[in-house]
Design a protein around this motif. Structure first.
Motif, PDB file in Angstrom:
ATOM      1  N   ARG A 150      78.094 -47.556  17.469  1.00 14.81           N
ATOM      2  CA  ARG A 150      78.916 -48.597  16.871  1.00 14.81           C
ATOM      3  C   ARG A 150      80.262 -48.778  17.572  1.00 14.81           C
ATOM      4  O   ARG A 150      80.998 -49.711  17.264  1.00 14.81           O
ATOM      5  N   HIS A 178      79.043 -58.060  15.953  1.00 12.27           N
ATOM      6  CA  HIS A 178      78.347 -57.288  14.916  1.00 12.27           C
ATOM      7  C   HIS A 178      79.083 -57.296  13.577  1.00 12.27           C
ATOM      8  O   HIS A 178      78.733 -56.528  12.679  1.00 12.27           O
ATOM      9  N   GLU A 179      80.097 -58.143  13.449  1.00 14.94           N
ATOM     10  CA  GLU A 179      80.736 -58.344  12.143  1.00 14.94           C
ATOM     11  C   GLU A 179      79.845 -59.261  11.305  1.00 14.94           C
ATOM     12  O   GLU A 179      79.278 -60.218  11.817  1.00 14.94           O
ATOM     13  N   GLN A 180      79.715 -58.951  10.026  1.00 18.65           N
ATOM     14  CA  GLN A 180      78.879 -59.752   9.128  1.00 18.65           C
ATOM     15  C   GLN A 180      79.739 -60.644   8.245  1.00 18.65           C
ATOM     16  O   GLN A 180      80.862 -60.287   7.896  1.00 18.65           O
ATOM     17  N   GLY A 185      79.917 -55.618   8.357  1.00 16.40           N
ATOM     18  CA  GLY A 185      79.624 -55.291   9.753  1.00 16.40           C
ATOM     19  C   GLY A 185      80.625 -54.336  10.364  1.00 16.40           C
ATOM     20  O   GLY A 185      81.394 -53.660   9.669  1.00 16.40           O
ATOM     21  N   TYR A 186      80.616 -54.275  11.680  1.00 17.94           N
ATOM     22  CA  TYR A 186      81.515 -53.378  12.414  1.00 17.94           C
ATOM     23  C   TYR A 186      81.975 -54.090  13.690  1.00 17.94           C
ATOM     24  O   TYR A 186      81.383 -55.085  14.069  1.00 17.94           O
ATOM     25  N   ASN A 203      75.902 -63.457  16.078  1.00 16.39           N
ATOM     26  CA  ASN A 203      75.469 -62.472  15.096  1.00 16.39           C
ATOM     27  C   ASN A 203      74.096 -62.822  14.534  1.00 16.39           C
ATOM     28  O   ASN A 203      73.236 -61.944  14.345  1.00 16.39           O
ATOM     29  N   ALA A 327      73.661 -54.763  10.684  1.00 17.20           N
ATOM     30  CA  ALA A 327      74.619 -53.831  11.269  1.00 17.20           C
ATOM     31  C   ALA A 327      74.162 -52.388  11.130  1.00 17.20           C
ATOM     32  O   ALA A 327      74.937 -51.453  11.320  1.00 17.20           O
TER      33      ALA A 327
END
Length: 333
Positions: A150, A178-180, A185-186, A203, A327
Motif C-alpha cells: 500500500r 487507490h483512494e475510494q 481507500g489509501y 480507480n 483497496a
C-alpha cells in the motif's frame, strides 16, 4: 493537435454501421508490443530514481487516443477485453486506454484526456522499486506484505517527481488512484470530490481490471459479472457515480469484446455499443450475422465464460455476500 477546451467526444468517428476491421485489430496488437517496450525502457530507470522525462510514453497514450477517436468500440473491445493473464506493463496500457475512454465520455478535452492516459501508464511505476513479488497479482500476500504494498502510490509519485514533463494532475492521479469515493481507500483515505477526477476515473478501471484478472485464490471473473459487482459496490458509495455511468456507456452491461448466449441458442460476440443506453449492444453471431439487440426480438440470456482463460461467473447472491474491496487484497471475493 489536441485542442484545449474542445471535447474529444465531438471528434469520435461514427462506425456504428461498420464491421470490425482486421487491419485495425492488427495495428492495435502492434501498438501493445510497442507500448510494452517503451514501458520496459522506463522501468529500468526506476531503481535509481533516474526518471527525468516520460517523453517516450507520449506517443503511447496519443496513439491509443487517436485509435479511440477512429473507432471507439473496436479499440475498447480489443484493449479492454481480457482473455489471458498479462504483465504489469500491459496492465498499465489497458488502464491508460480505458481511462481515456471514460474521460472522453465525461466530456474532457484533449490535453486532459492525455493526462489521464499518462497517469494510467505511470500509476504502478513505483512497484518496480519494490520487491518483485508485488508485480505478480496472482501471489498471495501476508498482512505485512499488504501493508508494504500500500506504500506504492507514494513511491510512484517519488519516482516521477523530478520528471520535467509530468503535470501536477498526473502526479495527483498517480498518488490517489487507490483512494475510494467513500473514503475507504489509501494512502490518505481521501473522500469524494477531494479525490482528483483523473484518479476517480482510474480507480474504477483498476477495479475492473483486477476483477477480470486471475488472483491467488480465484479465477478471473467474466466481464459482465465483474461490472455487476462494481455496480453493487457503487450503490454503497464506493465509486464516483458519474464515472460509473460513463464506464457503463463505453462498455455496456455486456462489455465490448465479450461473448454472450442469445435466446435463440446462438453464441455471439459483442462488437458495438447501442445508439442509446447500455443494455442492448450490437453483436455478431458465429455465422457472421450482425444483430442489433435494440431492434430484434432476441435477448441476451447470459455471458459466456472464456474457458481458455478460466473465467468464472459471479452470481447476484454472491455479489451481495462478497467481501471484495477495491483497496483490499485481490484474492478476497
Amino acid at each position: 493537435q489536441w485542442t484545449k477546451s474542445k471535447p474529444v467526444n465531438d471528434l469520435l468517428i461514427d462506425r456504428f454501421e461498420e464491421p470490425l476491421s482486421p487491419a485495425r485489430a492488427r495495428r492495435l496488437g502492434s501498438a501493445m508490443e510497442h507500448a510494452k517496450k517503451r514501458m520496459e525502457g522506463l522501468k529500468e530507470l526506476v531503481p535509481s530514481r533516474g526518471i527525468r522525462s516520460v517523453s517516450q510514453l507520449v506517443d503511447v497514450s496519443d496513439g491509443y487516443a487517436r485509435s479511440i477517436v477512429d473507432d471507439h468500440d473496436q479499440t475498447i473491445g480489443v484493449v479492454g477485453y481480457i482473455e489471458r493473464d498479462f504483465d504489469a506493463e500491459e496492465r498499465s496500457v489497458r488502464m491508460s486506454t480505458l481511462g481515456m475512454a471514460i474521460a472522453i465520455e465525461l466530456g474532457v478535452d484533449g490535453p486532459q484526456m492525455l493526462d489521464i492516459g499518462m497517469a494510467g501508464l505511470l500509476h504502478d511505476i513505483g512497484l518496480y522499486a519494490m520487491d518483485p513479488k508485488f508485480l505478480d497479482r496472482r501471489q498471495e500476500f501476508s498482512d505485512t506484505d499488504w501493508w508494504e504494498y500500500r506504500k506504492h502510490p507514494n513511491i510512484s509519485v517519488s519516482c516521477i517527481g523530478d520528471a520535467i514533463d509530468v503535470s501536477e494532475s498526473v502526479q495527483l492521479a498517480v498518488q490517489q488512484v487507490h483512494e475510494q469515493f467513500d473514503g475507504s481507500g489509501y494512502p490518505r483515505g481521501l473522500k469524494g470530490q477531494r479525490i482528483h477526477l483523473h484518479a476517480r476515473i482510474l480507480n474504477v478501471v483498476d477495479a475492473y481490471l483486477r476483477l477480470t484478472s486471475s488472483a491467488s485464490r480465484r479465477e478471473a471473473i467474466v466481464p459482465h459479472d465483474a461490472l455487476g459487482l462494481i455496480l453493487h459496490l457503487a450503490s454503497r458509495g464506493m465509486f464516483d457515480p458519474q464515472v460509473i455511468r460513463a464506464f457503463l456507456n463505453i462498455e455496456t452491461m455486456f462489455p465490448l469484446g465479450s461473448r454472450v448466449e442469445l435466446s435463440s441458442g446462438d453464441e455471439a460476440q459483442v462488437i458495438r455499443r447501442p445508439r442509446s443506453g447500455f443494455a442492448a449492444p450490437v453483436v455478431i453471431n458465429d455465422e457472421g450475422d450482425r444483430i442489433e439487440m435494440e431492434t430484434t426480438n432476441l435477448e441476451i440470456v447470459r455471458p459466456i465464460c472464456d474457458q481458455d482463460s478460466g473465467q468464472i461467473r459471479m452470481l447476484p447472491d454472491q455479489m451481495q455476500n462478497s467481501n471484495w474491496h477495491p483497496a483490499g487484497p485481490d484474492s478476497v471475493v
